[in-house]
Design a protein around this motif. Structure first.
Motif, PDB file in Angstrom:
ATOM      1  N   LEU A  15       0.860  -1.187   0.000  1.00 16.32           N
ATOM      2  CA  LEU A  15       0.000   0.000   0.000  1.00 16.32           C
ATOM      3  C   LEU A  15       0.893   1.234   0.000  1.00 16.32           C
ATOM      4  CD1 LEU A  15      -2.614  -1.110   2.708  1.00 16.32           C
ATOM      5  CD2 LEU A  15      -2.512  -1.664   0.253  1.00 16.32           C
ATOM      6  N   GLY A  16       0.897   1.979  -1.094  1.00 18.16           N
ATOM      7  CA  GLY A  16       1.711   3.180  -1.191  1.00 18.16           C
ATOM      8  C   GLY A  16       2.804   3.024  -2.230  1.00 18.16           C
ATOM      9  N   GLY A  17       2.778   3.908  -3.230  1.00 20.07           N
ATOM     10  CA  GLY A  17       3.779   3.857  -4.299  1.00 20.07           C
ATOM     11  C   GLY A  17       4.785   4.984  -4.184  1.00 20.07           C
ATOM     12  N   GLY A  18       5.160   5.354  -2.931  1.00 24.49           N
ATOM     13  CA  GLY A  18       6.271   6.284  -2.727  1.00 24.49           C
ATOM     14  C   GLY A  18       7.583   5.515  -2.802  1.00 24.49           C
ATOM     15  N   ILE A  19       8.668   6.191  -2.435  1.00 23.15           N
ATOM     16  CA  ILE A  19       9.977   5.525  -2.526  1.00 23.15           C
ATOM     17  C   ILE A  19      10.034   4.306  -1.611  1.00 23.15           C
ATOM     18  CG2 ILE A  19      11.067   7.075  -0.820  1.00 23.15           C
ATOM     19  CD1 ILE A  19      12.771   5.432  -3.865  1.00 23.15           C
ATOM     20  N   VAL A  20       9.363   4.377  -0.455  1.00 23.91           N
ATOM     21  CA  VAL A  20       9.425   3.243   0.473  1.00 23.91           C
ATOM     22  C   VAL A  20       8.619   2.065  -0.086  1.00 23.91           C
ATOM     23  CG1 VAL A  20       8.861   2.440   2.799  1.00 23.91           C
ATOM     24  CG2 VAL A  20       9.831   4.727   2.481  1.00 23.91           C
ATOM     25  N   GLY A  21       7.378   2.330  -0.516  1.00 25.78           N
ATOM     26  CA  GLY A  21       6.540   1.257  -1.044  1.00 25.78           C
ATOM     27  C   GLY A  21       7.130   0.623  -2.295  1.00 25.78           C
ATOM     28  N   MET A  22       7.610   1.456  -3.238  1.00 24.22           N
ATOM     29  CA  MET A  22       8.160   0.886  -4.480  1.00 24.22           C
ATOM     30  C   MET A  22       9.386   0.027  -4.181  1.00 24.22           C
ATOM     31  SD  MET A  22       6.191   1.544  -6.981  1.00 24.22           S
ATOM     32  CE  MET A  22       7.084   0.222  -7.766  1.00 24.22           C
TER      33      MET A  22
END
Ligand SMILES: Cc1cc2nc3c(=O)[nH]c(=O)nc-3n(C[C@H](O)[C@H](O)[C@H](O)COP(=O)(O)OP(=O)(O)OC[C@H]3O[C@@H](n4cnc5c(N)ncnc54)[C@H](O)[C@@H]3O)c2cc1C
Length: 422
Positions: A15-22
């Motif tokens: 859940l989340g396509g920021g740098i952490v999620g990606m």
């Protein structure tokens, strides 16, 4: 969820396509899992869009609450651009601020730094590996960044600090005026010297880099889906979630929504002290024949000037205001005035400053690891001032834990259980 038929099943949903999620998604995929990333927007549009672009390998001490009275009073007066706040908002976050202050005492701060150090030490190698696989190495520059000083006393203090950091094996050069001018001829005479931190990498396109990581993920059969993470609910086979293309099921879920993570963990009964320190940026046209070759930070005045694809990005310090409040125009105006003493700023490229949310825990450590009471749910948020830096290393750590590999770093300091009321 919508009650629509389940269209797709995955081993893991991030859940989340920021740098952490990606980064979590790529590392899970490398370990053979079928992975979906769910975001309400395109990847890299949250905080990961607008930061200052530093893979901050040299930041071995977390960003602490000021403990010296003079510094505190200076920030309280809001004369500089390092700190801004909404006085009506402070009472709401006062308990959080007190905890942050408590954790910032020298010995506790040293402990926090030591806990995060293995991730920081890994930051450049993990970014470089992902960037190489994504064919995006050109977006990760090896020029370091410069901490600029405006007088001799400030330069001496900065040089002493840099000498103290040698114990961490960091590569920092003290620059006099001539050396600074050789590296950054576009700087004005107000800059009399500085410290060149040479270990960090920098990018001129934070969102572009996340997009390249997202393209790599898709090229390896990863599913990039639009959806609202708040629809997450336990399901017979693990977890269910509604996406624009239909409902999905996943055996495991990673919660990597940055500052919005509470919107998912709170309904599940977790009480974690996550708050957002806001930060702003505004782009200015690079002066013709001038400009900067690498990011330049003015630590005293609390801003960074980073050359970006959109122009010269002026990124500001901390703003303690409600997440949805209008931009802190006063703080940006003060930063702009001080920044234009260092480099001629062209016209602003946008009308209003961009506002981003740094997801922060009061003990200055992210939350990384299993959710205490929900098997199959994993937390990966709260990277504060260093989420761009720590994203890929976090991705590796999360994937190693989820797949039963030996973690490269001790995950104990990042467990959610460290907070009472979790
Ligand atoms: C001005 C500024 C300068 C900074 N400079 C640096 C720097 O130089 N170096 C550094 O390391 N860090 C820096 N940071 C910090 C860094 O930007 C953050 O720590 C990092 O981007 C956090 O990444 P994230 O993936 O956790 O969160 P985000 O990038 O915010 O990603 C979260 C994602 O979740 C999605 N989302 C939210 N809610 C939902 C929902 N309900 N459903 C579906 N999707 C949802 C969002 O669309 C977003 O894509 C800076 C921050 C600011 C504000």
């Amino acid at each position: 969820m919508t009650g629509a038929p389940v269209l797709r099943r995955f081993d893991a949903a991030v859940l989340g396509g920021g740098i952490v999620g990606m980064s979590c998604a790529l590392h899970l995929q490398k370990r053979g899992l079928a992975v979906a990333v769910i975001d309400r927007d395109r990847p890299g549009r949250g905080a990961s869009y607008g930061h200052a672009g530093l893979v901050e390998r040299s930041s071995v001490i977390p960003y602490a609450f000021p403990r010296r009275l003079g510094e505190l009073l200076r920030h309280a007066a809001r004369r500089g651009s390092a700190v801004s706040y909404d006085p009506m908002f402070l009472p709401r976050i006062a308990p959080w601020l007190v905890r942050y202050w408590w954790h910032s005492a020298p010995a506790r701060l040293r402990r926090a730094g030591a806990d995060i150090l293995p991730l920081i030490e890994r930051s450049v190698a993990e970014h470089e590996a992902l960037a190489a696989e994504a064919g995006a190495s050109a977006l990760l520059m090896d020029r370091g960044w410069i901490e600029v000083c405006r007088d001799d006393a400030a330069l001496r203090r900065a040089a002493d600090h840099a000498a103290g950091m040698a114990a961490f094996g960091l590569d920092a050069a003290v620059l006099d005026r001539a050396a600074l001018a050789a590296l950054e001829p576009g700087l004005l005479p107000a800059a009399i010297g500085g410290i060149h931190w040479r270990d960090p990498r920098t990018t001129t396109d934070p969102a572009g880099l996340v997009n390249r990581y997202a393209a790599l993920f898709e090229s390896r059969d990863g599913a990039l889906l639009r959806g609202d993470a708040r629809t997450l609910a336990p399901a017979p086979e693990g977890w269910g979630l509604a996406t624009a293309g239909g409902d999905l099921r996943a055996a495991q879920v990673v919660l990597a929504l940055g500052a919005a993570s509470a919107e998912v963990y709170r309904p599940l009964g977790y009480r974690l002290p996550l708050e957002a320190k806001r930060g702003h940026h505004l782009h200015f046209a690079q002066p013709s024949g001038g400009g900067l070759n690498r990011p330049v930070a003015d630590e005293v005045n609390g801003f960074v000037l980073s050359p970006m694809a959109q122009g010269l990005r002026l990124a500001t310090g901390i703003d303690l205001s409600p997440p949805g409040a209008p931009p802190a125009q006063g703080q940006m105006a003060r930063a702009r005035a001080r920044a234009s003493e260092l480099v001629p700023l062209g016209d602003p490229v946008e009308r209003a400053p961009w506002v981003g949310l740094r997801p922060c825990l009061p003990d200055m450590r992210p939350v990384i690891g299993p959710a205490p009471r929900h098997p199959g749910l994993w937390f990966a948020f709260g990277h504060a001032h260093h989420g761009f830096t720590l994203g890929p290393a976090t991705g590796r750590l999360v994937a190693e834990m989820m797949t039963g590999d030996t973690p490269f770093a001790d995950p104990a300091p990042f467990r959610a259980e460290r907070f009472a009321g979790r």
